[in-house]
Scaffold this active site. Structure first.
Site: not given
Length: 305
Positions: A62, A64, A122-123, A172, A247
């Site tokens: 990740d 982000h 998932n994002h 992920h 994740h």
């Protein structure tokens, strides 16, 4: 008709924003971002649903929207095409520079499609990034909900899984109770926002749990948690050595599970500004030997904003 794209010029401006702290919206206009999405979408569409890649390669978890930390990863390991990368998703939400992060990565994907690989997290799904920051950032910085929608069209073409050297399966989130063969992964339909339930949803959302045997409902409210026995069964059935996933925040940036048959990789240090976690990336060398590089949280005095 998509406007022509000068990917080198756009990349240099995005990198300058990162190095100088300049303002993205004065450096890159919305039409350029839309063009970047459209071109990247065609690259994703031209490649397989299961990315089968060869080492050496750097695997990253990740990000982000932590743009300066993404640049640290490149500074430490080198830039494509000199170094190959596979990212495991979750490029947007929560961080402060989601647009810079995703656009620089899409530029690398466009310019070096055989050296730079991006899985979906998932994002990268609209129901999630509508809520956790990306929609708000597109709206605030570019006054555009259309820009957000165009990103979703590109995300819907991202592959959900990768296979390194036929031995390391990457996604992920995690495994699926419906997964029996690698051909199922090769045949995953795109474009789509994976329905619930489906193998796609599990690849994006599932988590390992040391206290569980078999499969149980996930407390996230989506997909499952699975035990060490599941990982061992899947590795045997698919004839693989390791499952690499992201994740979940882990304190040292990487964490093994199931007798080192699974590893969680998380590449956003000082996540959300609230955790004191380190980040990590995993290098897979030509002989399929895996080593880890850790990235400590930067001192508070060096952090922007």
């Amino acid at each position: 008709m998509t406007a022509p794209m000068d990917v080198d010029n756009l990349m240099s401006r995005l990198l300058n924003v990162g190095m100088s702290g300049g303002r993205l919206t004065t450096s890159v206009n919305e039409q350029e971002l839309q063009t970047c999405c459209a071109v990247a979408k065609s690259v994703f569409a031209s490649q397989a649903s299961l990315l089968e890649v060869e080492p050496p390669i750097i695997v990253c978890g990740d990000i982000h929207g932590q743009y300066s930390d993404l640049l640290r990863i490149f500074d430490k390991n080198g830039f494509p095409p000199d170094v190959n990368f596979l990212f495991l998703g979750d490029y947007v939400d929560r961080g402060r520079q989601n647009i810079e992060t995703i656009c620089l990565m899409l530029c690398f994907k466009i310019k070096y499609p055989e050296n730079f690989f991006m899985l979906r997290g998932n994002h990268e799904c609209p129901a999630i990034n509508r809520v956790y920051g990306f929609y708000e950032e597109c709206n605030r910085r570019y006054k555009s909900t259309r820009l957000w929608s165009i990103f979703q069209d590109t995300f819907n073409w991202m592959p959900l899984c990768g296979l390194i050297g036929s031995r390391i399966l990457c996604m992920h989130g995690g495994l699926s109770p419906h997964l029996q063969t690698l051909d199922q992964l090769r045949q995953l339909p795109r474009p789509q926002d994976p329905p619930n339930p489906s193998i796609g949803i599990d690849l994006l959302w599932a988590d390992p749990d040391q206290w569980v045997k078999g499969w149980q409902a996930n407390t996230r409210g989506v997909s499952y948690v699975f035990g060490q026995d599941v990982v061992a069964d899947v590795c045997s059935r698919l004839d693989i050595d390791l499952v690499a996933r992201a994740h979940q925040v882990v304190q040292d940036g990487y964490e093994f599970f199931a007798s080192k048959k699974m590893v969680t990789i998380f590449s956003a240090p000082h996540y959300c500004g609230q955790f004191d976690n380190s980040a990590a990336t995993m290098k897979v060398d030509e002989n399929m030997v895996c080593t880890f590089v850790m990235y400590k949280p930067t001192p508070k005095s060096m952090r922007r904003g």
